[in-house]
Design a protein around this motif. Structure first.
Motif, PDB file in Angstrom:
ATOM      1  N   THR A 151       0.831  -1.206   0.000  1.00 19.14           N
ATOM      2  CA  THR A 151       0.000   0.000   0.000  1.00 19.14           C
ATOM      3  C   THR A 151       0.862   1.252   0.000  1.00 19.14           C
ATOM      4  O   THR A 151       0.592   2.213  -0.727  1.00 19.14           O
ATOM      5  N   ARG A 152       1.912   1.227   0.816  1.00 20.13           N
ATOM      6  CA  ARG A 152       2.852   2.350   0.828  1.00 20.13           C
ATOM      7  C   ARG A 152       3.930   2.091  -0.216  1.00 20.13           C
ATOM      8  O   ARG A 152       4.746   1.185  -0.069  1.00 20.13           O
ATOM      9  N   ARG A 153       3.903   2.853  -1.262  1.00 21.33           N
ATOM     10  CA  ARG A 153       4.839   2.659  -2.372  1.00 21.33           C
ATOM     11  C   ARG A 153       5.208   4.017  -2.961  1.00 21.33           C
ATOM     12  O   ARG A 153       4.511   5.013  -2.737  1.00 21.33           O
ATOM     13  N   PRO A 154       6.273   4.065  -3.755  1.00 19.21           N
ATOM     14  CA  PRO A 154       6.730   5.343  -4.321  1.00 19.21           C
ATOM     15  C   PRO A 154       5.687   5.993  -5.228  1.00 19.21           C
ATOM     16  O   PRO A 154       4.794   5.335  -5.766  1.00 19.21           O
ATOM     17  N   LEU A 155       5.830   7.279  -5.426  1.00 23.63           N
ATOM     18  CA  LEU A 155       4.941   8.055  -6.282  1.00 23.63           C
ATOM     19  C   LEU A 155       4.854   7.443  -7.678  1.00 23.63           C
ATOM     20  O   LEU A 155       5.873   7.124  -8.285  1.00 23.63           O
ATOM     21  N   HIS A 156       3.648   7.274  -8.166  1.00 20.69           N
ATOM     22  CA  HIS A 156       3.321   6.749  -9.506  1.00 20.69           C
ATOM     23  C   HIS A 156       3.563   5.250  -9.666  1.00 20.69           C
ATOM     24  O   HIS A 156       3.368   4.710 -10.762  1.00 20.69           O
ATOM     25  N   CYS A 157       3.973   4.581  -8.610  1.00 18.87           N
ATOM     26  CA  CYS A 157       4.174   3.129  -8.717  1.00 18.87           C
ATOM     27  C   CYS A 157       2.819   2.438  -8.854  1.00 18.87           C
ATOM     28  O   CYS A 157       1.890   2.754  -8.103  1.00 18.87           O
ATOM     29  N   PRO A 158       2.664   1.488  -9.788  1.00 14.94           N
ATOM     30  CA  PRO A 158       1.383   0.792  -9.947  1.00 14.94           C
ATOM     31  C   PRO A 158       1.121  -0.136  -8.765  1.00 14.94           C
ATOM     32  O   PRO A 158       2.021  -0.389  -7.957  1.00 14.94           O
ATOM     33  N   ASP A 159      -0.106  -0.650  -8.675  1.00 14.14           N
ATOM     34  CA  ASP A 159      -0.388  -1.587  -7.589  1.00 14.14           C
ATOM     35  C   ASP A 159      -0.136  -3.028  -7.991  1.00 14.14           C
ATOM     36  O   ASP A 159      -0.011  -3.908  -7.139  1.00 14.14           O
ATOM     37  N   PHE A 160      -0.001  -3.281  -9.332  1.00 14.58           N
ATOM     38  CA  PHE A 160       0.211  -4.659  -9.790  1.00 14.58           C
ATOM     39  C   PHE A 160       0.921  -4.652 -11.138  1.00 14.58           C
ATOM     40  O   PHE A 160       0.690  -3.774 -11.971  1.00 14.58           O
ATOM     41  N   ILE A 161       1.793  -5.637 -11.346  1.00 18.55           N
ATOM     42  CA  ILE A 161       2.438  -5.840 -12.641  1.00 18.55           C
ATOM     43  C   ILE A 161       2.308  -7.307 -13.015  1.00 18.55           C
ATOM     44  O   ILE A 161       2.648  -8.194 -12.231  1.00 18.55           O
ATOM     45  N   GLN A 162       1.806  -7.565 -14.222  1.00 21.53           N
ATOM     46  CA  GLN A 162       1.682  -8.939 -14.710  1.00 21.53           C
ATOM     47  C   GLN A 162       3.058  -9.471 -15.092  1.00 21.53           C
ATOM     48  O   GLN A 162       3.812  -8.828 -15.814  1.00 21.53           O
ATOM     49  N   ALA A 163       3.395 -10.655 -14.595  1.00 15.25           N
ATOM     50  CA  ALA A 163       4.683 -11.290 -14.906  1.00 15.25           C
ATOM     51  C   ALA A 163       4.583 -12.754 -14.517  1.00 15.25           C
ATOM     52  O   ALA A 163       4.782 -13.104 -13.352  1.00 15.25           O
ATOM     53  N   GLU A 164       4.266 -13.606 -15.478  1.00 18.40           N
ATOM     54  CA  GLU A 164       4.050 -15.020 -15.179  1.00 18.40           C
ATOM     55  C   GLU A 164       5.363 -15.785 -15.043  1.00 18.40           C
ATOM     56  O   GLU A 164       6.275 -15.610 -15.838  1.00 18.40           O
ATOM     57  N   THR A 165       5.444 -16.623 -14.017  1.00 18.14           N
ATOM     58  CA  THR A 165       6.611 -17.488 -13.839  1.00 18.14           C
ATOM     59  C   THR A 165       6.273 -18.583 -12.834  1.00 18.14           C
ATOM     60  O   THR A 165       5.374 -18.420 -12.008  1.00 18.14           O
TER      61      THR A 165
END
Length: 659
Positions: A151-165
């Motif tokens: 929840t606490r993240r840098p300015l403009h950082c998204p909440d999710f990134i797709q990356a399958e592995t």
């Protein structure tokens, strides 16, 4: 008060303003504070060198798209990369940094520099970054789908990134200053191991980022952690974007951009354009307000949106509807589509974009595969179900599906299959006589197996076309098995005293060898073409080629002029990838003098090694190519960035309606 006093005060004021960046917008290029460095000597295996470079180049381009200027270096130039004015280094694929490299990195961070590590196996490097030694970790329940940010993240950082592995190199915080910024999650949303960690020296990313998922989210992620490491990154990026936005459409100011686009827009699209220009007015006012307060980080969201709106406004003022008759194709690197599991959605986007043909990669077909053999099973093709769905969904939208298949490169088959081919003398060799992962086009068994496999696939999956790639020799110096020496001597009339010395670059029989090996490649194309015409005559047969002719005959054996003249292919797709329109025009001007222009489909590199084009550049290259009255264009390649940024603009340029 005398003049000297005012002069001194002015000098001091200018110096102060310059230090806080107020005058930066009027200065020359901002200082380069970010370096991107890719592993080379730090790699465990040199076979990964090209991959490491490609991943670093992707980081460089993603930062550039976000407005962040950087310089790309190999790790052999690490000292130069970390030298002032560099304050932040993205170290990509530094698997096992040497002792000397570690000393340079340690010195850099001890002097206040920050590092963002994009995957490493080094315990020493991990320790410096405040995390535990990397350990391979498999997901026993299947695949992780991406990483979820705190929840606490840098300015403009998204909440999710797709990356399958299904496997990561797991690390944990080692020091009290280190913390987890994002964790892997599975399809159900269940949290897994750490994906991104923050420490006093920068960030640690546990896995190499691929060009999948939301391109905008990747941009925001890399920009946000870069600026979190070095705050002035926002100021430099904001001022750069502010300088460059209007130049996208060939203007210097917002007013100039408005006049230019209104002047060139068709009358039927003026209302749509006015709406977008009004939105730009709002964003520009908000941007100015942020700048006046020194809120450069906050302004970035407006600037990114402004760039997007400028590109869409430009698309509205363009018109490629009438020009885009004929083949309007894309390459697609996965049979799963851009939206895995939802081919109807992928087909809908393709249709809205105006795509007529899709070159869809199929990996289990060709030389060395089991397809086409007497005991071949359709379900042996790993993505069989997805391929069927792709054909059905695209056909429902009137889109033709072509199987994009590697003809001679063996990278898509198993190591065991590669070894078997080498044992039969069916693979090319390097200078030492070791087998390369490349099939010999002159070997009769290779020709028969390729043709049989293609026919089997087309009959079983109902594709509209076969699109071959890698119908050439590799770039590294290579030779046909020495058993072919007598054939070369007989065909060329040359007596070879030393094989392969006489046919190497600068060897006395090199020219004759180049002509002979090109003829072997011609033999493969002619044979495959004849078999396809006999067995599946309704199937379109095309080949991707290099654009520069006759250089491509000399370097990689591609005599596509002959293939077109003999009508062995329905059309060729010269990959005329260029960063500018002039480069495409130059190649096409040469090509229409070589081959029937209607048998030419111009390949345009939207996301290629040579360049990453924005939607305006893509539209301009399409328009320039189609003015040559050729058979069409093919765009490389259809991915999430294409869907997010290129497709909406092409739809507007072709149809002139809102997106």
């Amino acid at each position: 008060m005398n003049a000297t006093y005012f002069e001194i005060r002015k000098i001091l004021l200018l110096a102060i303003l310059s230090c806080i960046g107020i005058l930066e917008g009027f200065s020359a290029e901002a200082p380069r504070v970010v370096s991107v460095v890719h592993g080379q000597v730090s790699l465990v295996s040199q076979r990964d060198a090209q991959y490491a470079f490609s991943r670093a180049r992707s980081v460089y381009r993603t930062l550039d798209e976000a407005g962040i200027t950087s310089v790309l270096y190999p790790d052999t130039e690490l000292q130069k990369a970390l030298a002032p004015p560099c304050k932040l280094a993205h170290l990509v694929y530094f698997e096992k940094p040497s002792g000397e490299q570690m000393k340079l990195i340690e010195k850099f961070v001890s002097s206040g520099g920050k590092v963002i590590a994009h995957y490493s196996l080094s315990a020493e490097f991990a320790g410096l970054m405040g995390v535990t030694a990397p350990e391979p970790l498999d997901n026993a329940d299947g695949w992780w789908q991406g990483f979820q940010f705190a929840t606490r993240r840098p300015l403009h950082c998204p909440d999710f990134i797709q990356a399958e592995t299904s496997r990561v190199c797991h690390v944990k915080p080692l020091t009290k200053e280190a913390s987890v910024l994002a964790s892997w999650v599975d399809a159900s949303g269940k949290s897994g191991p750490a994906a991104v960690l923050k420490s006093k020296n920068g960030y640690w990313i546990c896995r190499i980022m691929l060009d999948t998922g939301d391109a905008d989210a990747r941009r925001r992620f890399l920009a946000s952690i870069s600026a979190d490491c070095v705050l002035e990154v926002w100021r430099h990026a904001a001022k750069r974007l502010d300088r460059e936005i209007w130049s996208i459409v060939g203007a210097e100011t917002f007013d100039g951009a408005k006049k230019l686009m209104l002047r060139r827009a068709p009358a039927s699209r003026k209302d749509e354009l006015e709406k977008r220009l009004a939105r730009l007015d709002e964003l520009e006012s908000a941007r100015q307000a942020d700048f006046s307060k020194g809120l450069f980080g906050a302004s970035m969201a407006k600037l990114w949106q402004m760039r997007k709106e400028v590109l869409l406004a430009y698309a509205v003022s363009s018109d490629i509807g009438k020009a885009s008759r004929g083949v309007f194709a894309v390459w697609l690197r996965s049979a799963n589509g851009v939206f895995p599991g939802d081919w109807e959605k992928t087909a809908s986007v393709l249709s809205d974009t105006g795509i007529t043909d899709v070159y869809m990669m199929v990996t289990d077909v060709g030389i060395g595969s089991t397809s086409g053999s007497p005991d071949a099973k359709v379900n042996a093709v790993r993505e069989a179900d997805s391929i069927r769905k792709a054909v059905a969904a695209c056909r429902a939208k009137g889109i033709r599906v072509h199987a994009w298949i590697y003809a001679l490169s063996l990278e898509n088959i198993s190591q065991a299959a590669q070894s078997a081919l080498a044992g039969e003398g069916r693979a090319l060799c390097n200078l030492k006589g070791d087998a390369l992962a490349w099939a010999d086009p002159g070997h009769k068994k290779n020709r028969k197996e390729l043709a049989r496999s293609l026919i089997w696939f087309a009959k079983n999956f109902g594709v509209d076309g076969i699109h071959l790639d890698y119908v050439r020799y590799p770039h590294e110096e290579n030779f046909v098995n020495s058993k072919a020496r007598s054939d070369f001597e007989k065909s060329s009339g040359c007596r070879v005293d030393s094989w392969p010395a006489d046919i190497r670059s600068r060897g006395k029989h090199r020219q004759a060898y180049e002509k002979w090996r090109a003829a072997r490649l011609d033999g493969l194309v002619g044979y495959v073409s004849g078999e396809l015409k006999k067995e599946i005559p309704e199937t379109v047969f095309s080949i991707a080629t290099y654009g520069k002719y006759p250089l491509c005959v000399e370097t990689v054996g591609q005599d596509w002029k002959l293939w077109s003249k003999n009508k062995w292919v329905h059309y060729t797709v010269p990959m005329n990838y260029s960063a500018n329109v002039a480069g495409v025009q130059k190649l096409l001007h040469e090509q229409i003098g070589i081959a029937d222009r209607k048998r030419l489909v111009c390949g345009i590199g939207v996301s290629s090694y040579e360049a990453t084009l924005n939607s305006r550049e893509t539209i301009e290259q399409i328009k320039a190519a189609l003015k040559f009255n050729i058979g069409g264009v093919a765009l490389y390649h259809f991915d999430t960035r294409f869907v997010d940024e290129i497709s909406p603009a092409l739809e507007l340029a072709k149809k002139g309606r809102s997106k």
